[in-house]
Design a protein around this motif. Sequence first.
Motif, PDB file in Angstrom:
ATOM      1  N   THR A  24       0.824  -1.210   0.000  1.00 41.22           N
ATOM      2  CA  THR A  24       0.000   0.000   0.000  1.00 41.22           C
ATOM      3  C   THR A  24       0.855   1.256   0.000  1.00 41.22           C
ATOM      4  N   GLU A  25       1.917   1.259   0.820  1.00 40.14           N
ATOM      5  CA  GLU A  25       2.787   2.437   0.856  1.00 40.14           C
ATOM      6  C   GLU A  25       3.476   2.654  -0.482  1.00 40.14           C
ATOM      7  N   HIS A  26       3.953   1.567  -1.100  1.00 38.23           N
ATOM      8  CA  HIS A  26       4.593   1.699  -2.409  1.00 38.23           C
ATOM      9  C   HIS A  26       3.608   2.219  -3.452  1.00 38.23           C
ATOM     10  N   LYS A  27       2.371   1.735  -3.427  1.00 34.61           N
ATOM     11  CA  LYS A  27       1.388   2.175  -4.412  1.00 34.61           C
ATOM     12  C   LYS A  27       1.011   3.633  -4.200  1.00 34.61           C
ATOM     13  N   ASN A  28       0.967   4.067  -2.962  1.00 33.04           N
ATOM     14  CA  ASN A  28       0.708   5.486  -2.695  1.00 33.04           C
ATOM     15  C   ASN A  28       1.839   6.359  -3.224  1.00 33.04           C
ATOM     16  N   ARG A  29       3.065   5.903  -3.049  1.00 34.22           N
ATOM     17  CA  ARG A  29       4.209   6.642  -3.587  1.00 34.22           C
ATOM     18  C   ARG A  29       4.122   6.732  -5.110  1.00 34.22           C
ATOM     19  N   LEU A  30       3.781   5.596  -5.729  1.00 33.43           N
ATOM     20  CA  LEU A  30       3.668   5.564  -7.188  1.00 33.43           C
ATOM     21  C   LEU A  30       2.581   6.521  -7.670  1.00 33.43           C
ATOM     22  N   PRO A  50      18.589   3.627  -9.086  1.00 31.01           N
ATOM     23  CA  PRO A  50      18.273   2.576  -8.114  1.00 31.01           C
ATOM     24  C   PRO A  50      17.443   3.068  -6.937  1.00 31.01           C
ATOM     25  N   GLU A  51      17.676   4.318  -6.496  1.00 35.00           N
ATOM     26  CA  GLU A  51      16.928   4.810  -5.344  1.00 35.00           C
ATOM     27  C   GLU A  51      15.442   4.984  -5.675  1.00 35.00           C
ATOM     28  N   THR A  52      15.141   5.335  -6.917  1.00 33.70           N
ATOM     29  CA  THR A  52      13.745   5.437  -7.332  1.00 33.70           C
ATOM     30  C   THR A  52      13.104   4.060  -7.428  1.00 33.70           C
ATOM     31  N   HIS A  53      13.860   3.091  -7.925  1.00 33.62           N
ATOM     32  CA  HIS A  53      13.340   1.720  -8.025  1.00 33.62           C
ATOM     33  C   HIS A  53      13.001   1.179  -6.639  1.00 33.62           C
ATOM     34  N   TYR A  54      13.831   1.505  -5.676  1.00 37.00           N
ATOM     35  CA  TYR A  54      13.560   1.048  -4.313  1.00 37.00           C
ATOM     36  C   TYR A  54      12.344   1.770  -3.738  1.00 37.00           C
ATOM     37  N   TYR A  55      12.286   3.068  -3.950  1.00 40.56           N
ATOM     38  CA  TYR A  55      11.214   3.874  -3.367  1.00 40.56           C
ATOM     39  C   TYR A  55       9.848   3.500  -3.929  1.00 40.56           C
ATOM     40  N   LEU A  56       9.773   3.298  -5.234  1.00 40.22           N
ATOM     41  CA  LEU A  56       8.485   3.037  -5.863  1.00 40.22           C
ATOM     42  C   LEU A  56       8.148   1.553  -5.961  1.00 40.22           C
ATOM     43  N   ALA A  57       9.164   0.729  -6.193  1.00 40.72           N
ATOM     44  CA  ALA A  57       8.906  -0.689  -6.461  1.00 40.72           C
ATOM     45  C   ALA A  57       9.402  -1.630  -5.377  1.00 40.72           C
ATOM     46  N   GLY A  58      10.206  -1.125  -4.433  1.00 39.01           N
ATOM     47  CA  GLY A  58      10.747  -1.980  -3.392  1.00 39.01           C
ATOM     48  C   GLY A  58      11.965  -2.768  -3.821  1.00 39.01           C
ATOM     49  N   GLY A 164      13.097  12.822  -7.021  1.00 38.92           N
ATOM     50  CA  GLY A 164      13.824  12.849  -5.748  1.00 38.92           C
ATOM     51  C   GLY A 164      13.076  13.580  -4.656  1.00 38.92           C
ATOM     52  N   ASP A 165      12.357  14.630  -5.026  1.00 38.56           N
ATOM     53  CA  ASP A 165      11.614  15.415  -4.033  1.00 38.56           C
ATOM     54  C   ASP A 165      10.496  14.608  -3.374  1.00 38.56           C
ATOM     55  N   LEU A 166      10.055  13.545  -4.022  1.00 44.89           N
ATOM     56  CA  LEU A 166       9.012  12.700  -3.427  1.00 44.89           C
ATOM     57  C   LEU A 166       9.465  12.115  -2.094  1.00 44.89           C
ATOM     58  N   ARG A 167      10.779  11.941  -1.935  1.00 49.23           N
ATOM     59  CA  ARG A 167      11.309  11.266  -0.746  1.00 49.23           C
ATOM     60  C   ARG A 167      11.553  12.221   0.419  1.00 49.23           C
ATOM     61  N   ILE A 168      11.343  13.511   0.217  1.00 47.87           N
ATOM     62  CA  ILE A 168      11.664  14.479   1.272  1.00 47.87           C
ATOM     63  C   ILE A 168      10.741  14.315   2.477  1.00 47.87           C
ATOM     64  N   ILE A 169       9.454  14.218   2.228  1.00 45.46           N
ATOM     65  CA  ILE A 169       8.493  14.057   3.324  1.00 45.46           C
ATOM     66  C   ILE A 169       8.358  12.568   3.634  1.00 45.46           C
ATOM     67  N   LYS A 170       8.702  12.194   4.857  1.00 47.03           N
ATOM     68  CA  LYS A 170       8.753  10.789   5.253  1.00 47.03           C
ATOM     69  C   LYS A 170       7.435  10.323   5.873  1.00 47.03           C
ATOM     70  N   SER A 171       7.132   9.067   5.636  1.00 47.64           N
ATOM     71  CA  SER A 171       6.000   8.453   6.323  1.00 47.64           C
ATOM     72  C   SER A 171       6.455   8.063   7.728  1.00 47.64           C
ATOM     73  N   GLU A 172       5.510   7.681   8.573  1.00 46.20           N
ATOM     74  CA  GLU A 172       5.871   7.272   9.930  1.00 46.20           C
ATOM     75  C   GLU A 172       6.744   6.023   9.901  1.00 46.20           C
ATOM     76  N   THR A 173       6.484   5.127   8.959  1.00 45.03           N
ATOM     77  CA  THR A 173       7.316   3.930   8.834  1.00 45.03           C
ATOM     78  C   THR A 173       8.748   4.311   8.471  1.00 45.03           C
ATOM     79  N   GLU A 174       8.895   5.239   7.527  1.00 43.70           N
ATOM     80  CA  GLU A 174      10.234   5.692   7.145  1.00 43.70           C
ATOM     81  C   GLU A 174      10.943   6.334   8.329  1.00 43.70           C
ATOM     82  N   MET A 175      10.230   7.148   9.095  1.00 42.73           N
ATOM     83  CA  MET A 175      10.850   7.801  10.250  1.00 42.73           C
ATOM     84  C   MET A 175      11.292   6.774  11.290  1.00 42.73           C
TER      85      MET A 175
END
Length: 235
Positions: A24-30, A50-58, A164-175
């Motif tokens: 769900t978190e990955h799909k919200n990011r996408l 690679p960092e985008t692949h991890y962020y969006l696709a895991g 890259g700016d998508l990753r600036i605001i973190k979810s609670e899981t990321e924090m």
Amino acid sequence: MSDLKAVSLATIPMSAEYAVFTQTEHKNRLARARDKLAAGGFEICVSVAPETHYYLAGYDAWVGVNSPQALVFSTAGVDEPTLIVRNVDTRLAAETTWLPDVRNYQLFTDDFSELVAGIVREKGWTGGRIAMELQSYALNAALYSELASALKPAEIFDATRLLGDLRIIKSETEMRYVREAAGYANLGLDAAREALRVGVTEIEVAAAVEGAMREAGSDYWAIPTEISSGTRTPG
């Protein structure tokens, strides 16, 4: 050139142990990525970072620095993203990504850029702008030239900052993961202070730092532990 084959992840054992974030978190990011790309006038995204692949696709891999990989999706949100990896990395993709459409290629045998171009057209590309991280360390001049040629007459524009700016605001899981990583870093700093003494080598201090973090359960770190002393210390 051999054909690009879809890998059926259903035939490869997967383990929830490797799912760092929920689907769900990955799909919200996408969804957020698609919205921002569409607002920027893009029709298709060919992500090479690679960092985008991890962020969006895991997909958890850094091999894009020495062999090309790509995540391709439309901004319309009607398609499943397609992840392209080397054939030897297929199992890693199965262990880490939520995507059902994972395809592989043989390095130095298959034409990676032509495979990417074929998938772009599968996504229904109608001639609109293509987004790509042109500032990524994973995109060298030769690879960009090959992709630009294969994707003609498409226009490729830089989306490094936008994605890259998508990753600036973190979810609670990321924090939670950030705090955990900081805890390991603090243990490493404590170990460095304890190891410092006259005559100790830089390698010995680095070993103490890394050993303390590993013993506490830390994963590997982004770059080697860098220790400099004496005249080698920056002023």
